[in-house]
Scaffold this motif. Sequence first.
Motif, PDB file in Angstrom:
ATOM      1  N   ILE A 221       0.835  -1.203   0.000  1.00  0.00           N
ATOM      2  CA  ILE A 221       0.000   0.000   0.000  1.00  0.00           C
ATOM      3  C   ILE A 221       0.874   1.260   0.000  1.00  0.00           C
ATOM      4  CG2 ILE A 221      -1.694   1.343   1.316  1.00  0.00           C
ATOM      5  CD1 ILE A 221      -2.891  -1.152   0.056  1.00  0.00           C
ATOM      6  N   VAL A 222       1.921   1.257   0.800  1.00  0.00           N
ATOM      7  CA  VAL A 222       2.806   2.429   0.882  1.00  0.00           C
ATOM      8  C   VAL A 222       3.491   2.676  -0.458  1.00  0.00           C
ATOM      9  CG1 VAL A 222       4.775   3.475   2.056  1.00  0.00           C
ATOM     10  CG2 VAL A 222       3.215   1.989   3.333  1.00  0.00           C
ATOM     11  N   ALA A 223       4.032   1.612  -1.057  1.00  0.00           N
ATOM     12  CA  ALA A 223       4.729   1.755  -2.337  1.00  0.00           C
ATOM     13  C   ALA A 223       3.789   2.195  -3.449  1.00  0.00           C
ATOM     14  CB  ALA A 223       5.400   0.431  -2.706  1.00  0.00           C
ATOM     15  N   GLU A 224       2.576   1.633  -3.462  1.00  0.00           N
ATOM     16  CA  GLU A 224       1.604   2.017  -4.489  1.00  0.00           C
ATOM     17  C   GLU A 224       1.191   3.478  -4.331  1.00  0.00           C
ATOM     18  OE1 GLU A 224       0.464   0.388  -7.121  1.00  0.00           O
ATOM     19  OE2 GLU A 224       1.753  -1.316  -6.655  1.00  0.00           O
ATOM     20  N   THR A 225       1.015   3.913  -3.092  1.00  0.00           N
ATOM     21  CA  THR A 225       0.634   5.303  -2.845  1.00  0.00           C
ATOM     22  C   THR A 225       1.744   6.252  -3.264  1.00  0.00           C
ATOM     23  OG1 THR A 225      -0.752   4.585  -0.991  1.00  0.00           O
ATOM     24  CG2 THR A 225      -0.176   6.917  -1.075  1.00  0.00           C
ATOM     25  N   GLU A 226       2.973   5.885  -2.942  1.00  0.00           N
ATOM     26  CA  GLU A 226       4.118   6.714  -3.331  1.00  0.00           C
ATOM     27  C   GLU A 226       4.234   6.812  -4.852  1.00  0.00           C
ATOM     28  OE1 GLU A 226       8.079   8.020  -4.348  1.00  0.00           O
ATOM     29  OE2 GLU A 226       7.419   5.951  -4.654  1.00  0.00           O
ATOM     30  N   LYS A 227       3.977   5.712  -5.521  1.00  0.00           N
ATOM     31  CA  LYS A 227       4.041   5.690  -6.991  1.00  0.00           C
ATOM     32  C   LYS A 227       2.992   6.627  -7.595  1.00  0.00           C
ATOM     33  CE  LYS A 227       4.384   1.569  -8.564  1.00  0.00           C
ATOM     34  NZ  LYS A 227       3.987   0.202  -8.989  1.00  0.00           N
ATOM     35  N   THR A 281      -7.578  24.097  -3.729  1.00  0.00           N
ATOM     36  CA  THR A 281      -6.962  24.152  -5.043  1.00  0.00           C
ATOM     37  C   THR A 281      -8.035  24.248  -6.132  1.00  0.00           C
ATOM     38  OG1 THR A 281      -6.826  21.735  -4.967  1.00  0.00           O
ATOM     39  CG2 THR A 281      -4.842  22.937  -4.410  1.00  0.00           C
ATOM     40  N   PRO A 282      -7.727  24.922  -7.244  1.00  0.00           N
ATOM     41  CA  PRO A 282      -8.759  25.195  -8.254  1.00  0.00           C
ATOM     42  C   PRO A 282      -9.022  24.078  -9.256  1.00  0.00           C
ATOM     43  CG  PRO A 282      -6.726  26.296  -8.870  1.00  0.00           C
ATOM     44  CD  PRO A 282      -6.479  25.663  -7.537  1.00  0.00           C
ATOM     45  N   CYS A 283      -8.127  23.094  -9.378  1.00  0.00           N
ATOM     46  CA  CYS A 283      -8.368  22.053 -10.373  1.00  0.00           C
ATOM     47  C   CYS A 283      -8.270  20.667  -9.758  1.00  0.00           C
ATOM     48  CB  CYS A 283      -7.420  22.192 -11.570  1.00  0.00           C
ATOM     49  SG  CYS A 283      -5.846  21.323 -11.453  1.00  0.00           S
ATOM     50  N   SER A 284      -8.620  19.673 -10.545  1.00  0.00           N
ATOM     51  CA  SER A 284      -8.716  18.307 -10.033  1.00  0.00           C
ATOM     52  C   SER A 284      -7.391  17.764  -9.532  1.00  0.00           C
ATOM     53  CB  SER A 284      -9.286  17.374 -11.107  1.00  0.00           C
ATOM     54  OG  SER A 284      -8.419  17.295 -12.225  1.00  0.00           O
ATOM     55  N   MET A 285      -6.271  18.291 -10.041  1.00  0.00           N
ATOM     56  CA  MET A 285      -4.974  17.787  -9.587  1.00  0.00           C
ATOM     57  C   MET A 285      -4.831  17.938  -8.077  1.00  0.00           C
ATOM     58  SD  MET A 285      -2.174  16.283 -10.114  1.00  0.00           S
ATOM     59  CE  MET A 285      -1.994  16.198 -11.887  1.00  0.00           C
ATOM     60  N   GLY A 286      -5.127  19.109  -7.577  1.00  0.00           N
ATOM     61  CA  GLY A 286      -5.044  19.316  -6.133  1.00  0.00           C
ATOM     62  C   GLY A 286      -6.228  18.742  -5.391  1.00  0.00           C
ATOM     63  N   GLN A 287      -7.397  18.761  -6.035  1.00  0.00           N
ATOM     64  CA  GLN A 287      -8.628  18.357  -5.367  1.00  0.00           C
ATOM     65  C   GLN A 287      -8.706  16.859  -5.078  1.00  0.00           C
ATOM     66  OE1 GLN A 287     -11.452  19.880  -8.163  1.00  0.00           O
ATOM     67  NE2 GLN A 287     -11.050  22.019  -7.626  1.00  0.00           N
ATOM     68  N   VAL A 288      -8.165  16.018  -5.952  1.00  0.00           N
ATOM     69  CA  VAL A 288      -8.316  14.571  -5.740  1.00  0.00           C
ATOM     70  C   VAL A 288      -7.016  13.778  -5.675  1.00  0.00           C
ATOM     71  CG1 VAL A 288     -10.593  14.564  -6.817  1.00  0.00           C
ATOM     72  CG2 VAL A 288      -8.596  14.010  -8.197  1.00  0.00           C
ATOM     73  N   SER A 289      -5.879  14.379  -6.062  1.00  0.00           N
ATOM     74  CA  SER A 289      -4.635  13.594  -6.070  1.00  0.00           C
ATOM     75  C   SER A 289      -4.213  13.167  -4.665  1.00  0.00           C
ATOM     76  CB  SER A 289      -3.506  14.373  -6.745  1.00  0.00           C
ATOM     77  OG  SER A 289      -3.266  15.597  -6.073  1.00  0.00           O
ATOM     78  N   ALA A 290      -4.698  13.889  -3.641  1.00  0.00           N
ATOM     79  CA  ALA A 290      -4.358  13.520  -2.262  1.00  0.00           C
ATOM     80  C   ALA A 290      -5.195  12.357  -1.742  1.00  0.00           C
ATOM     81  CB  ALA A 290      -4.532  14.727  -1.341  1.00  0.00           C
ATOM     82  N   GLU A 291      -6.266  12.007  -2.447  1.00  0.00           N
ATOM     83  CA  GLU A 291      -7.190  10.997  -1.930  1.00  0.00           C
ATOM     84  C   GLU A 291      -6.543   9.620  -1.776  1.00  0.00           C
ATOM     85  OE1 GLU A 291     -10.813  10.953  -4.157  1.00  0.00           O
ATOM     86  OE2 GLU A 291     -11.556  12.777  -3.203  1.00  0.00           O
ATOM     87  N   ILE A 292      -5.582   9.307  -2.632  1.00  0.00           N
ATOM     88  CA  ILE A 292      -4.899   8.017  -2.513  1.00  0.00           C
ATOM     89  C   ILE A 292      -4.172   7.930  -1.173  1.00  0.00           C
ATOM     90  CG2 ILE A 292      -2.857   8.869  -3.764  1.00  0.00           C
ATOM     91  CD1 ILE A 292      -4.104   5.280  -4.043  1.00  0.00           C
ATOM     92  N   ALA A 293      -3.524   9.027  -0.757  1.00  0.00           N
ATOM     93  CA  ALA A 293      -2.806   9.045   0.514  1.00  0.00           C
ATOM     94  C   ALA A 293      -3.766   9.075   1.693  1.00  0.00           C
ATOM     95  CB  ALA A 293      -1.858  10.243   0.569  1.00  0.00           C
ATOM     96  N   LEU A 294      -4.833   9.849   1.567  1.00  0.00           N
ATOM     97  CA  LEU A 294      -5.808   9.929   2.653  1.00  0.00           C
ATOM     98  C   LEU A 294      -6.460   8.584   2.924  1.00  0.00           C
ATOM     99  CD1 LEU A 294      -7.522  13.332   1.755  1.00  0.00           C
ATOM    100  CD2 LEU A 294      -6.131  12.863   3.777  1.00  0.00           C
ATOM    101  N   THR A 295      -6.865   7.879   1.875  1.00  0.00           N
ATOM    102  CA  THR A 295      -7.520   6.583   2.070  1.00  0.00           C
ATOM    103  C   THR A 295      -6.518   5.502   2.473  1.00  0.00           C
ATOM    104  OG1 THR A 295      -7.407   6.242  -0.349  1.00  0.00           O
ATOM    105  CG2 THR A 295      -9.477   7.050   0.558  1.00  0.00           C
ATOM    106  N   ALA A 296      -5.282   5.614   1.992  1.00  0.00           N
ATOM    107  CA  ALA A 296      -4.264   4.626   2.361  1.00  0.00           C
ATOM    108  C   ALA A 296      -3.978   4.662   3.859  1.00  0.00           C
ATOM    109  CB  ALA A 296      -2.974   4.880   1.579  1.00  0.00           C
ATOM    110  N   THR A 297      -3.783   5.868   4.389  1.00  0.00           N
ATOM    111  CA  THR A 297      -3.450   5.983   5.813  1.00  0.00           C
ATOM    112  C   THR A 297      -4.656   5.721   6.702  1.00  0.00           C
ATOM    113  OG1 THR A 297      -3.745   8.390   5.599  1.00  0.00           O
ATOM    114  CG2 THR A 297      -1.501   7.539   5.487  1.00  0.00           C
ATOM    115  N   GLU A 298      -5.847   6.070   6.217  1.00  0.00           N
ATOM    116  CA  GLU A 298      -7.063   5.862   7.018  1.00  0.00           C
ATOM    117  C   GLU A 298      -7.436   4.379   7.096  1.00  0.00           C
ATOM    118  OE1 GLU A 298     -11.868   6.824   6.865  1.00  0.00           O
ATOM    119  OE2 GLU A 298     -10.517   7.827   5.461  1.00  0.00           O
TER     120      GLU A 298
END
Length: 399
Positions: A221-227, A281-298
């Motif tokens: 999970i950590v490696a996939e999230t980092e990738k 953030t104004p576009c999808s890059m900032g709006q959803v790119s963090a979701e992989i990390a948020l769900t991984a750690t949660e």
Amino acid sequence: MGALEHAKTMSREDVLKKIAALEIQESGIHAGPLTAHFDAALAENVEEGTDLAAVAALNNADTDQVLLEVLKNDPEKIFEGLAIAAYALGTEKMVLYVPEAETALAESLADTAAKYQAEVKAEFLNIRENKGNALLHIVTCADLADAFSDAYTPGVYVSVNGVEVKKVAADTKIADLADTEGAKALLLGYRLHQPEDAQLTVAEAGIANGVVRVLTEKDCIVAETEKKLTASRKQSCGRCVFCREGLIQLQYMQKETAEGRGKMEFLDLTKEIGEAMCCSTPCSMGQVSAEIALTATELFGKEYEAHIKKKNCPAGVCASFVNIYIDPKLCSGCEECVDVCPKDCIEGKAKYIHMIDDFDCTKCGKCMEVCPEDAIVQTTGKVPKLPNRLTKVGKFRKH
């Protein structure tokens, strides 16, 4: 009669009525009724006072780009759909964006774009520069073309484990699309899920980028999230502070954790930074790119704890927690491993037990692939006592 010709036999109002009657949705992360999406774009255009353009693209955050296949498979359909959108909006200005690296694709679309008097750009979609324009997902354009060819069926485009993109009914369950036996996690769109979420439908899962992927015990999970975060950093335009700095920090914490330098406070920091990115953030890059990390750690906190506290990668993926050694009982001294080692970190000569220098070893596994005796072992556990100098085969004894 083509889809665009059919649409132009109707008034703009009737075109919009048909779109509403078919309940066509805007695709991607801004999913919702397309007519409402048009209304919002027109209202914003009045505020901005600019020339209205119909703009088609993938979401900026889409690093997997599997939905680009919809364009590649039928470019004519996408341009027809874009032209129908432009007609419904009352404009003749049309632009199609493809990812920055897809210059060859952009060139191949030139003739079709010219036919529809549209512009093609191979670059990141700048949201600020396009303020006041109607932004549409490429898949939405495909749906519009189908609608006015009387071939529209509602559904969601998905690619399961990287195979061909297909459109499935919105009420299709993930479990009906993918074999989830032995699954550790599911990557559905931009978010990680527990295996039991295979009972969700594709609509409920919110698969905005078409990605359905099953992760097993062999996936870290950590490696996939980092990738994923690394891919987002490469694709990000870097103009927005929250997105740029947030991605740097999130990717750094994943990398440190995968390399054995993680800290438990990283989990709280990930939540703090990730949530700030989603709403700042104004576009999808900032709006959803963090979701992989948020769900991984949660959802997979125990896997992070194993990396940080136990210095162990449960999947055996992170090289920092993996040891490779040559079993002195099995080594025949054939020198096959010595020949293939890219770092020259295996010491040995014919008929002598070979030894691996841990300091230089990158754990690439090439030596394991060629060993005829299966004497080279990879483990996350304790390494047994090994020779500390060249010893003839069969002569090593533990003391």
